[in-house]
Structure formats: C-alpha cells, structure tokens
Design a protein around this motif. Structure first.
Motif, mmCIF file in Angstrom:
data_model
loop_
_atom_site.group_PDB
_atom_site.id
_atom_site.type_symbol
_atom_site.label_atom_id
_atom_site.label_comp_id
_atom_site.label_asym_id
_atom_site.label_seq_id
_atom_site.Cartn_x
_atom_site.Cartn_y
_atom_site.Cartn_z
ATOM 1 N N ARG A 140 0.842 -1.202 0.000
ATOM 2 C CA ARG A 140 0.000 0.000 0.000
ATOM 3 C C ARG A 140 0.880 1.255 0.000
ATOM 4 O O ARG A 140 0.580 2.233 -0.689
ATOM 5 C CB ARG A 140 -0.927 0.002 1.213
ATOM 6 C CG ARG A 140 -2.074 -1.007 1.142
ATOM 7 C CD ARG A 140 -2.917 -0.928 2.400
ATOM 8 N NE ARG A 140 -3.859 -2.022 2.513
ATOM 9 C CZ ARG A 140 -5.138 -1.970 2.151
ATOM 10 N NH1 ARG A 140 -5.621 -0.856 1.623
ATOM 11 N NH2 ARG A 140 -5.932 -3.013 2.297
ATOM 12 N N ILE A 141 1.949 1.239 0.788
ATOM 13 C CA ILE A 141 2.853 2.390 0.814
ATOM 14 C C ILE A 141 3.472 2.620 -0.558
ATOM 15 O O ILE A 141 3.581 3.760 -1.030
ATOM 16 C CB ILE A 141 3.955 2.188 1.874
ATOM 17 C CG1 ILE A 141 3.358 2.216 3.287
ATOM 18 C CG2 ILE A 141 5.033 3.269 1.750
ATOM 19 C CD1 ILE A 141 4.363 1.905 4.380
ATOM 20 N N THR A 142 3.886 1.547 -1.228
ATOM 21 C CA THR A 142 4.552 1.704 -2.523
ATOM 22 C C THR A 142 3.589 2.136 -3.625
ATOM 23 O O THR A 142 4.031 2.478 -4.727
ATOM 24 C CB THR A 142 5.249 0.398 -2.945
ATOM 25 O OG1 THR A 142 4.298 -0.673 -2.994
ATOM 26 C CG2 THR A 142 6.359 0.040 -1.967
ATOM 27 N N GLU A 143 2.288 2.145 -3.351
ATOM 28 C CA GLU A 143 1.329 2.689 -4.309
ATOM 29 C C GLU A 143 1.279 4.215 -4.254
ATOM 30 O O GLU A 143 0.695 4.852 -5.130
ATOM 31 C CB GLU A 143 -0.075 2.129 -4.039
ATOM 32 C CG GLU A 143 -0.240 0.650 -4.344
ATOM 33 C CD GLU A 143 -0.175 0.337 -5.829
ATOM 34 O OE1 GLU A 143 -0.310 1.278 -6.648
ATOM 35 O OE2 GLU A 143 0.024 -0.838 -6.180
ATOM 36 N N HIS A 144 1.881 4.801 -3.229
ATOM 37 C CA HIS A 144 1.911 6.264 -3.145
ATOM 38 C C HIS A 144 2.736 6.807 -4.309
ATOM 39 O O HIS A 144 3.812 6.282 -4.615
ATOM 40 C CB HIS A 144 2.520 6.707 -1.811
ATOM 41 C CG HIS A 144 2.322 8.163 -1.515
ATOM 42 N ND1 HIS A 144 3.026 9.153 -2.172
ATOM 43 C CD2 HIS A 144 1.499 8.802 -0.641
ATOM 44 C CE1 HIS A 144 2.654 10.333 -1.710
ATOM 45 N NE2 HIS A 144 1.725 10.151 -0.781
ATOM 46 N N PRO A 145 2.270 7.859 -4.982
ATOM 47 C CA PRO A 145 2.975 8.361 -6.171
ATOM 48 C C PRO A 145 4.381 8.876 -5.891
ATOM 49 O O PRO A 145 5.189 8.984 -6.822
ATOM 50 C CB PRO A 145 2.061 9.490 -6.673
ATOM 51 C CG PRO A 145 1.223 9.874 -5.495
ATOM 52 C CD PRO A 145 1.023 8.612 -4.721
ATOM 53 N N ASP A 146 4.708 9.189 -4.653
ATOM 54 C CA ASP A 146 6.040 9.696 -4.328
ATOM 55 C C ASP A 146 7.007 8.604 -3.890
ATOM 56 O O ASP A 146 8.134 8.890 -3.500
ATOM 57 C CB ASP A 146 5.952 10.741 -3.206
ATOM 58 C CG ASP A 146 5.274 12.020 -3.666
ATOM 59 O OD1 ASP A 146 5.150 12.208 -4.885
ATOM 60 O OD2 ASP A 146 4.866 12.814 -2.805
ATOM 61 N N THR A 314 -3.477 6.777 6.326
ATOM 62 C CA THR A 314 -3.333 8.229 6.478
ATOM 63 C C THR A 314 -2.326 8.546 7.573
ATOM 64 O O THR A 314 -1.486 9.446 7.436
ATOM 65 C CB THR A 314 -4.692 8.864 6.807
ATOM 66 O OG1 THR A 314 -5.616 8.598 5.740
ATOM 67 C CG2 THR A 314 -4.558 10.366 6.990
ATOM 68 N N ARG A 315 -2.385 7.780 8.661
ATOM 69 C CA ARG A 315 -1.432 7.964 9.755
ATOM 70 C C ARG A 315 -0.008 7.627 9.300
ATOM 71 O O ARG A 315 0.948 8.328 9.642
ATOM 72 C CB ARG A 315 -1.826 7.081 10.937
ATOM 73 C CG ARG A 315 -0.949 7.282 12.170
ATOM 74 C CD ARG A 315 -1.313 6.305 13.273
ATOM 75 N NE ARG A 315 -2.722 6.399 13.627
ATOM 76 C CZ ARG A 315 -3.581 5.400 13.538
ATOM 77 N NH1 ARG A 315 -3.179 4.207 13.109
ATOM 78 N NH2 ARG A 315 -4.833 5.561 13.885
ATOM 79 N N VAL A 316 0.128 6.563 8.517
ATOM 80 C CA VAL A 316 1.449 6.166 8.023
ATOM 81 C C VAL A 316 2.042 7.247 7.125
ATOM 82 O O VAL A 316 3.215 7.621 7.265
ATOM 83 C CB VAL A 316 1.360 4.825 7.260
ATOM 84 C CG1 VAL A 316 2.636 4.568 6.461
ATOM 85 C CG2 VAL A 316 1.109 3.682 8.230
ATOM 86 N N PHE A 317 1.251 7.773 6.196
ATOM 87 C CA PHE A 317 1.758 8.790 5.274
ATOM 88 C C PHE A 317 2.118 10.082 6.008
ATOM 89 O O PHE A 317 3.081 10.761 5.647
ATOM 90 C CB PHE A 317 0.734 9.062 4.175
ATOM 91 C CG PHE A 317 0.548 7.901 3.235
ATOM 92 C CD1 PHE A 317 1.608 7.071 2.909
ATOM 93 C CD2 PHE A 317 -0.690 7.629 2.683
ATOM 94 C CE1 PHE A 317 1.447 5.994 2.047
ATOM 95 C CE2 PHE A 317 -0.866 6.562 1.815
ATOM 96 C CZ PHE A 317 0.210 5.739 1.501
#
Length: 389
Positions: A140-146, A314-317
């Motif tokens: 899920r984290i690696t799906e973040h565009p950054d 949301t907390r992780v990001f």
C-alpha cells in the motif's frame, strides 16, 4: 519529490553497501577538493569520528566504534555527507568504466569525468512483525505516487548482507542471531548488540513502522502459512501439541535465565513453524526504544488496519511526511484494495485453533501484553476484544 527505496548496482541490479571494486569516496573526490588516497583515508576517519561521537558512553565503551570494527565494509561505504533535496540518504558513486554495461549505462550520470550511479539507503523500514500485515502495508505504501518500491524483504540487516533495497523485512526487529557469531559472550547470555544499534550508527534519523496483532492469532497464522515440510499433516491438534512444547521449552529456559535472554537465545530447541517468542513484542520494542526516540517508531495494530485501512494509511503517510494523494486510482489501490496474503483459505481447510489452545496461549502472552500496553500507554494492546482478522 520521489522517495527512493533502493539504489541500482552493477548490471542494473540492487547493490549491497559492501566493497565491490567501486570507488567508495567518488563523491568526495569529484564534488570537493579532495585528492588521492590520503584524502580517502581522511574521509573514512572523519566518518568514523562523527559516528563515534554520536554514540559514546560514560563507561568508556563506544558502541559505534565496536560496530565499525565488526562491520568495516558497511561503514567504509558511507560518504561524509549525503545529497540535499532527498528524503532518503543518497549519494553519487563512481562506477569503474569496465563495469559500465549497456543496460547499466542508461541509469548512470556522466559529468565528463566518469560515470556515477545514485545510491540510496531506505528512508523508512517496516521492522515487524511476521504475519502482522507487513506485506499488505508495504505494498500500500509503494502505491503512493512519491514512493519508488522494490522487493519487500531483503532481510539485509538481520540475515542476508547482500542486496539492500527498500526494507519491509519483518525480521529486522527480532532477529539478532548474526551477532552470535561475532560477539555474544556475556555473563547473562543477553545480546550486547542489536540490529537497532547498527541502524542507529548508520541511519540515526531513519523512520520505523511496527505493525502488531494479537500474538495468539499471529502464532496460529504463522503455523498455517509456513509449510515446514509437513503442510499436509497440519491440524488443530498438531498446532496444540507444538504450542504446548514451545511454552514448555521457554518456561524451562526462564528457570535459569532472564526473559530477555530466553527471547533472543538462538540456541533454544526449535519448534518448527511455532515461533512462540516472536509474540513477546514488549521485549523487542523496549530494546528498540532504548536506541531510537519514540517519535521515530510508529506502532499500530493489524486489527485496526483491517477494519479501517484509510485511517491507518493516512497515519502512516503523515508519519513519513508524504504528500497528499489526488489520483483516484492511487486512492483505490491504497485505501480500498484487498489485503495481501490472506489466510482465509487455510483457515477454511484446517479450521480455527482449539479453544483450549487459545486459552493456553492467551494465558502465556497475558503478562507480556500487559507490559506492552504499559509501555505504549494504550490498553488496546491487551487484545481483550475478539479478533476479527
């Protein structure tokens, strides 16, 4: 700004932080006035000195100096300073011309004096625990565009000193067996050096994410997941017998040793696929909090993530200082996708653990859960509710 989770090595593959015939101080030579081998030596000394000053102790024992002695290949690979404008600790490293192949050339920078590759340490680590949703969280984290992702579990710090990628290895927090071969001769049989100490010396500002679940449920999930060469023989009765044996072995260890010693001791008789000690979260986390400040370690529960992934992600990001997500497909992949590696099929084929097994394991883990809840000042870590994971 992209958050890199890995750097490319020779032949375009991820490369370890170990000497492979590449000039480790290329950045210093190109971007400063340093010249020749004397400056290489000075650069190494300056790096060692700054690291030592960071972890000196009143007793005179210097943890970082000892780590440098035990791991010279790691520390000699680090530059004196990292590049600005990157969240990751990154630097450029000169590549020998004989190592520049056609596939690698497109990934290198040529400034007229030679070819350089970008090397980066991970910005964050998912350090544990096994069967607590680390795979789902990582992807899920690696799906973040950054975020630029890579293979999840190199187990580089705890086990395999080979390729160093973005690290989601759940062994990082608990596996210290590597030090047994190097330095573990202590009167109380407790490990004097942890993986956390090495990470602190190399990356004092790294961020760590620890996801936990009810340790009783974690143990059964792990039993179902790992084959151990006898997957067709698994049953709820077999699990009960193995869990009983694991508890007996641990309690016998406690007769002559501390909890910390028994938790880390790699010489306890193994109980295949039933790693009871991995549920003693408080022991591992307390050790890590003695090395890193609390605001660098985010702790959360799989139960909460399963119920409300939007809130936990949301907390992780926010913890990782990542920007907002605007693309709807990215939002769907991060907040709404199904969990990776669900155990539902295995639960359906073998069934839930026996009630007597659950009572036995809950009783064993109860005092450790109580200490964990006190450490985190959060009664949710007592796991009094019925698990729905």
């Amino acid at each position: 700004m992209l958050l890199f989770l890995y750097g490319y090595g020779d032949n375009g593959e991820p490369n370890p932080l170990e000497d492979q015939g590449v000039s480790r101080w290329a950045v210093t030579k190109i971007w400063s006035s340093s010249k020749g081998g004397a400056d290489d030596k000075m650069a190494r000394q300056n790096t060692s000195r700054s690291l030592e000053e960071a972890q000196g102790t009143p007793s005179g024992f210097n943890m970082t100096r000892e780590l440098i002695r035990l791991n010279p290949g790691i520390f000699s690979a680090l530059p004196r300073e990292f590049l600005p404008n990157y969240k990751n600790p990154c630097w450029f490293e000169k590549v020998n011309e004989t190592d520049v192949g056609s596939q690698l050339r497109d990934r290198l920078v040529d400034n007229g004096t030679g070819h350089f590759r970008l090397r980066c340490l991970p910005y964050f680590y998912i350090i544990g625990m096994p069967k607590c949703g680390t795979t789902d969280l990582y992807y899920r984290i690696t799906e973040h565009p950054d975020v630029v992702g890579g293979p999840k579990e190199p187990h580089w710090w705890a086990k395999n000193r080979r390729h160093l990628l973005g690290d989601g290895s759940p062994s990082t927090i608990w596996c210290n067996n590597r030090w047994r071969k190097q330095q573990w001769d202590t009167p109380n049989n407790e490990p004097p050096i942890l993986v956390a100490d090495l990470l602190r010396a190399v990356q004092p500002h790294a961020k760590f994410i620890l996801t936990l679940r009810n340790p009783t449920e974690r143990l059964y999930s792990e039993y179902l997941f790992f084959s151990g060469g006898f997957r067709d023989k698994k049953s709820v009765t077999d699990f009960h017998e193995r869990a009983t044996l694991a508890i007996d072995i641990f309690q016998s260890c406690l007769k002559n040793n501390t909890v910390r010693s028994c938790t880390y001791d790699p010489n306890l008789p193994p109980t295949r696929t039933v790693r009871l000690r991995l549920g003693l979260y408080e022991v591992y986390l307390r050790d890590w909090l003695s090395v890193f400040p609390r605001d660098q370690i985010l702790v959360q529960r799989l139960e909460d993530h399963s119920k409300d992934p939007h809130t936990t992600m949301t907390r992780v990001f926010k913890f990782l200082d990542l920007g907002p997500i605007t693309n709807q497909s990215d939002k769907d992949a991060i907040f709404m996708s199904n969990a990776k590696r669900s155990q539902k099929k295995r639960y359906d084929s073998i069934g839930q653990m026996l009630p007597k097994t659950r009572r036995m394991l809950n009783k064993f883990y109860r005092p450790y859960n109580q200490r964990l809840a006190e450490l985190l000042n959060d009664t949710d870590y007592l796991w009094l509710e019925k698990s729905s994971v």
